[in-house]
Design a protein around this motif. Structure first.
Motif, PDB file in Angstrom:
ATOM      1  N   UNK A 196       0.827  -1.212   0.000  1.00 14.34           N
ATOM      2  CA  UNK A 196       0.000   0.000   0.000  1.00 14.34           C
ATOM      3  C   UNK A 196       0.860   1.259   0.000  1.00 14.34           C
ATOM      4  N   UNK A 197       1.898   1.267   0.845  1.00 14.17           N
ATOM      5  CA  UNK A 197       2.770   2.442   0.927  1.00 14.17           C
ATOM      6  C   UNK A 197       3.508   2.672  -0.386  1.00 14.17           C
ATOM      7  N   UNK A 198       3.995   1.585  -0.979  1.00 13.67           N
ATOM      8  CA  UNK A 198       4.736   1.712  -2.240  1.00 13.67           C
ATOM      9  C   UNK A 198       3.813   2.180  -3.360  1.00 13.67           C
ATOM     10  N   UNK A 199       2.584   1.689  -3.377  1.00 13.98           N
ATOM     11  CA  UNK A 199       1.629   2.127  -4.390  1.00 13.98           C
ATOM     12  C   UNK A 199       1.302   3.605  -4.220  1.00 13.98           C
ATOM     13  N   UNK A 200       1.136   4.027  -2.982  1.00 16.86           N
ATOM     14  CA  UNK A 200       0.850   5.438  -2.724  1.00 16.86           C
ATOM     15  C   UNK A 200       2.002   6.317  -3.191  1.00 16.86           C
ATOM     16  N   UNK A 201       3.232   5.869  -2.953  1.00 19.26           N
ATOM     17  CA  UNK A 201       4.405   6.613  -3.400  1.00 19.26           C
ATOM     18  C   UNK A 201       4.431   6.738  -4.928  1.00 19.26           C
ATOM     19  N   UNK A 202       4.072   5.661  -5.606  1.00 18.78           N
ATOM     20  CA  UNK A 202       4.071   5.695  -7.073  1.00 18.78           C
ATOM     21  C   UNK A 202       3.000   6.636  -7.604  1.00 18.78           C
ATOM     22  N   UNK A 203       1.853   6.666  -6.945  1.00 25.28           N
ATOM     23  CA  UNK A 203       0.784   7.575  -7.353  1.00 25.28           C
ATOM     24  C   UNK A 203       1.237   9.031  -7.197  1.00 25.28           C
ATOM     25  N   UNK A 204       1.935   9.325  -6.098  1.00 23.06           N
ATOM     26  CA  UNK A 204       2.434  10.678  -5.876  1.00 23.06           C
ATOM     27  C   UNK A 204       3.460  11.076  -6.933  1.00 23.06           C
TER      28      UNK A 204
END
Length: 207
Positions: A196-204
Motif C-alpha cells: 500500500x505504501x509503495x503504491x501510494x508513493x508511485x501515485x504521488x
C-alpha cells in the motif's frame, strides 16, 4: 475481488531462505491471495547466490506491473541483490539478512559458510553487517523489516541493526525464526502495508 481492483495492486514476490523451499510461504501466500494480491513464490536452486538471484530476476521480469519483493532469512541476501530489478518497488525483510551473512563461494559455485565468521554472524555483533552485495537495493528503494523477537538463529538485536542500516520501516512481533510459517497473518500484514505504501508513493510520483 474484481479483476480491475486486483490489477491496480502491487504484485508480491516471495523468496525463501536457504536449506528450505518455497512451500513455507503457503500460509502467507493464501492470506495475501484472499486479500486480492497477485503472489508468486520463487523456487530457486539454492546452489549459488548468482543462480538464486538470476532465478528471482526471471520471476520479476515476468511480472506485469510493479512488485514488492519479500525475503526470509538467507532470502534477504537474494532480494538485496535482485531488488535492483526495475520492477521492484520495495523490499520486505522477514527475520532476514540485510544485506549479507558471511557466505563465501566454494568450489564449483556452491555456497559455504565462512567457519571463522559463523559464530560472530549469529551473535548480537553480527558479522553480516560488514557484508557487501554489489549494490544493496535498499540504498535506493524503500524497505520494511519484520523483527522476530524470539529468533534464535538471527538474534533480534542483529535484525534491528540490519534494519536500521537499511533505513527500513520496522515492525516487531513475538515469534521464532520461522515466523513466516507460524504467523502468516502477521507477515502478510506487513507485506500488505508495504504494498500500500509503495503504491501510494508511485501515485504521488506520477501525479
Amino acid at each position: 475481488m474484481k479483476e480491475n481492483q486486483r490489477s491496480a495492486r502491487m504484485r508480491i514476490v516471495l523468496v525463501h531462505g536457504g536449506f528450505v523451499d518455497g512451500s513455507g510461504w503457503q500460509g502467507v501466500y493464501e492470506v495475501l491471495r484472499q486479500d486480492g494480491y497477485d503472489v508468486t513464490i520463487v523456487q530457486y536452486p539454492t546452489i549459488s547466490l548468482d543462480g538464486n538471484v538470476a532465478a528471482t530476476r526471471r520471476v520479476l521480469s515476468a511480472q506485469p506491473g510493479p512488485a514488492i519483493l519479500v525475503g526470509h532469512s538467507y532470502g534477504g541476501v537474494v532480494i538485496t541483490e535482485a531488488g535492483n530489478h526495475p520492477t521492484v518497488a520495495g523490499l520486505v525483510y522477514v527475520a532476514a539478512f540485510a544485506p549479507v551473512p558471511p557466505i563465501v563461494p566454494g568450489e564449483d559455485g556452491y555456497l559455504l559458510l565462512d567457519k571463522s565468521k559463523f559464530a560472530a554472524s549469529f551473535a548480537a555483533d553480527v558479522a553480516a553487517l560488514t557484508g557487501v552485495v554489489g549494490e544493496p537495493a535498499w540504498n535506493h528503494k524503500p524497505s520494511w523489516y519484520l523483527v522476530a523477537t524470539d529468533d534464535r538463529m538471527i538474534p533480534p538485536a542483529a535484525q534491528r541493526a540490519m534494519a536500521a542500516r537499511a533505513g527500513a520501516v520496522v515492525v516487531e512481533a513475538p515469534g521464532s525464526h520461522a515466523i513466516y510459517v507460524s504467523q502468516p497473518k502477521t507477515v502478510a500484514g506487513l507485506i500488505a502495508q508495504a504494498a500500500r505504501d509503495a503504491m501510494a508513493d508511485q501515485v504521488l510520483v506520477h501525479s
